[in-house]
Design a protein around this motif. Sequence first.
Motif, PDB file in Angstrom:
ATOM      1  N   CYS A  89      -8.473 -10.761   0.938  1.00  0.00           N
ATOM      2  CA  CYS A  89      -8.927  -9.632  -0.009  1.00  0.00           C
ATOM      3  C   CYS A  89     -10.452  -9.583   0.422  1.00  0.00           C
ATOM      4  O   CYS A  89     -10.958  -8.596  -0.313  1.00  0.00           O
ATOM      5  CB  CYS A  89      -8.760 -10.364  -1.289  1.00  0.00           C
ATOM      6  SG  CYS A  89      -7.024 -10.098  -1.819  1.00  0.00           S
ATOM      7  N   ALA A 124     -11.610  -6.349   2.314  1.00  0.00           N
ATOM      8  CA  ALA A 124     -11.232  -5.160   1.634  1.00  0.00           C
ATOM      9  C   ALA A 124     -12.195  -5.199   0.325  1.00  0.00           C
ATOM     10  O   ALA A 124     -12.619  -3.883   0.157  1.00  0.00           O
ATOM     11  CB  ALA A 124      -9.942  -5.033   1.077  1.00  0.00           C
ATOM     12  N   VAL A 131      -8.281  -2.838   5.166  1.00  0.00           N
ATOM     13  CA  VAL A 131      -6.960  -2.890   4.289  1.00  0.00           C
ATOM     14  C   VAL A 131      -6.106  -3.517   5.139  1.00  0.00           C
ATOM     15  O   VAL A 131      -5.127  -3.875   4.529  1.00  0.00           O
ATOM     16  CB  VAL A 131      -6.957  -1.370   3.856  1.00  0.00           C
ATOM     17  CG1 VAL A 131      -5.662  -1.064   3.090  1.00  0.00           C
ATOM     18  CG2 VAL A 131      -7.852  -0.825   3.188  1.00  0.00           C
ATOM     19  N   CYS A 155       0.141   0.539   6.894  1.00  0.00           N
ATOM     20  CA  CYS A 155       0.051  -0.553   6.209  1.00  0.00           C
ATOM     21  C   CYS A 155       1.251  -0.890   5.594  1.00  0.00           C
ATOM     22  O   CYS A 155       1.527  -2.326   5.665  1.00  0.00           O
ATOM     23  CB  CYS A 155      -0.962  -0.080   4.837  1.00  0.00           C
ATOM     24  SG  CYS A 155      -2.635  -0.147   5.159  1.00  0.00           S
ATOM     25  N   MET A 157      -2.488   4.499  -1.671  1.00  0.00           N
ATOM     26  CA  MET A 157      -3.357   5.024  -0.427  1.00  0.00           C
ATOM     27  C   MET A 157      -3.811   6.397  -0.707  1.00  0.00           C
ATOM     28  O   MET A 157      -5.181   6.509  -0.342  1.00  0.00           O
ATOM     29  CB  MET A 157      -2.739   5.008   0.656  1.00  0.00           C
ATOM     30  CG  MET A 157      -1.884   3.764   1.102  1.00  0.00           C
ATOM     31  SD  MET A 157      -3.416   2.523   1.687  1.00  0.00           S
ATOM     32  CE  MET A 157      -3.929   3.086   3.287  1.00  0.00           C
ATOM     33  N   PRO A 175     -14.320  -1.548   1.192  1.00  0.00           N
ATOM     34  CA  PRO A 175     -13.097  -0.776   0.478  1.00  0.00           C
ATOM     35  C   PRO A 175     -12.563   0.313   1.218  1.00  0.00           C
ATOM     36  O   PRO A 175     -11.164   0.751   1.159  1.00  0.00           O
ATOM     37  CB  PRO A 175     -13.187  -0.587  -0.868  1.00  0.00           C
ATOM     38  CG  PRO A 175     -14.755  -0.312  -0.767  1.00  0.00           C
ATOM     39  CD  PRO A 175     -15.263  -1.253   0.362  1.00  0.00           C
ATOM     40  N   MET A 199       0.947  -1.271  -0.034  1.00  0.00           N
ATOM     41  CA  MET A 199       0.063   0.013   0.097  1.00  0.00           C
ATOM     42  C   MET A 199       0.874   1.374  -0.064  1.00  0.00           C
ATOM     43  O   MET A 199       1.007   2.081   0.924  1.00  0.00           O
ATOM     44  CB  MET A 199      -0.884   0.178   1.148  1.00  0.00           C
ATOM     45  CG  MET A 199      -1.842  -1.278   1.229  1.00  0.00           C
ATOM     46  SD  MET A 199      -2.581  -1.579  -0.092  1.00  0.00           S
ATOM     47  CE  MET A 199      -3.869  -0.129  -0.356  1.00  0.00           C
ATOM     48  N   PHE A 212      -8.597  -3.753  -5.005  1.00  0.00           N
ATOM     49  CA  PHE A 212      -8.532  -4.942  -4.428  1.00  0.00           C
ATOM     50  C   PHE A 212      -9.405  -6.276  -5.046  1.00  0.00           C
ATOM     51  O   PHE A 212      -9.007  -7.317  -4.855  1.00  0.00           O
ATOM     52  CB  PHE A 212      -9.449  -4.849  -2.882  1.00  0.00           C
ATOM     53  CG  PHE A 212      -9.232  -3.440  -2.228  1.00  0.00           C
ATOM     54  CD1 PHE A 212      -7.915  -3.620  -1.589  1.00  0.00           C
ATOM     55  CD2 PHE A 212      -9.942  -2.598  -1.934  1.00  0.00           C
ATOM     56  CE1 PHE A 212      -7.423  -2.408  -0.794  1.00  0.00           C
ATOM     57  CE2 PHE A 212      -9.421  -1.361  -1.211  1.00  0.00           C
ATOM     58  CZ  PHE A 212      -8.134  -1.431  -0.694  1.00  0.00           C
TER      59      PHE A 212
END
Length: 451
Positions: A323, A326, A336, A281, A268, A330, A263, A401
């Motif tokens: 995943c 996320a 995340v 992250c 981001m 999201p 990330m 994602f």
Amino acid sequence: AVLAVDFGAMAVSLRRAASLRRAASTFSDGRKSLLVLVYTLSNTLLSVNCHAFRLALPWLTEPLHLKSGALGFLPMLEMTFLLVSGLASASMIFVRPEQHHQLLTALLFSLSIFFALLPLCCGTMGAVVLADVAMILPRPWIWHVAALLVANLHEDLSKSSAAQSFAQGGFALGSVVILLRNQLSSKRFGPEATCIIGAVSLVMSAVFFVSQCLTATTRRTASRLPSRRVSGSKLSKWPCSFTLACCLLACLAAAVGGRAGDMHPEVMRDLKFDVTASAACQVTFYTFLVLSRMVLAPSILWCYELRPSSVIMAGSGLGLLSCIPALIWPTHLLAVLVLVAGLGTGVGPIEAMCISMIKEYKELTSVDMALLCVSLTLGAGAGSLPAVAETIPGLGAGSFFLVKHVMCWLLLVVTLIVDRCFLQNDAEASGGDGCTDSSQKESGEARDSRV
């Protein structure tokens, strides 16, 4: 009575010989562990220098008064020279295995000297670019030599995979050290920190030189271990379709856990998160990457003796699951963080497992390592391409994602195909004894009959 004495003396001599063999084996294992630690530190040193140079760029270019975005061409320049240097490292096939440790020491020593003198090298834009190129060129060679040396230490596949995963964790460990220093220190990364890192690097290079003298015997005996499957075949020394399949796996893994996997601040920002969230992250990703490579994967491989392809499939499945939060939320930071922790844990050992898969199938050579290096560079650099960096965030917050989720599925499916088409078919064709050469089978049967 004489026969009894003779048999008694023979039994004592046999027990003494067995004891000596066990002691020699323990001493040899200890030296191999020392070598794994040395090669792990070499990866850590390489990572620290790479990340520190990126952090040093602002104060290196500050006297030049550059406009915003003037260094935007550096990512593509780095990727180009990494690819060229990675391909050139295939020429190591002409270097004797006994000289690999010496080459690694020389590369680290030169990199350390250059980094220590970095504040004196950058007075113009051209000097900055040359310094960047000089830092890039040794990187594929150092990774290549260290990984090849670790792969040739153990003949047992599980032990070799565990050692390889631990050694690759050194790079992630260096990333964590630099990131934590940058986040926790109130001072910016300046010339003092650069000189300190350069001095530490020089000291570590001296340690590598000493280890070269202490472990010379181990390296001579373990420099070129035979392959478990097709050892003895001339064709096994050159890349084959299986090598290319493993390169595809490495490329996918690097793409999943590369620039976007940790990330990056630009990613981001596109997802409407602030700098603090980006730092959290990044630290989370590299922390779980270290734990996965240096603790989790080696422990599982050592205890359960799993095949490398099984570890890749398990890691891909973990990435798939991570995943999902996320995809549903999201814009939530916790989702995340779960994603980056899952990707760091699942994708972390895959780089080492690709090396072990090639070793499982054929003799591992410098040409194979060069192709793997190029594949990792392509995968990790894919997120830096302007077309990728600008297109995916424009599709929406959840699209980023979703791409990660699809790539984890693709990694899992490709691993299943490679495992079924190459490794399992090869085992069935060899009758399950790990030999594909008829002469090897015959020699094994002859040994059994003699016993």
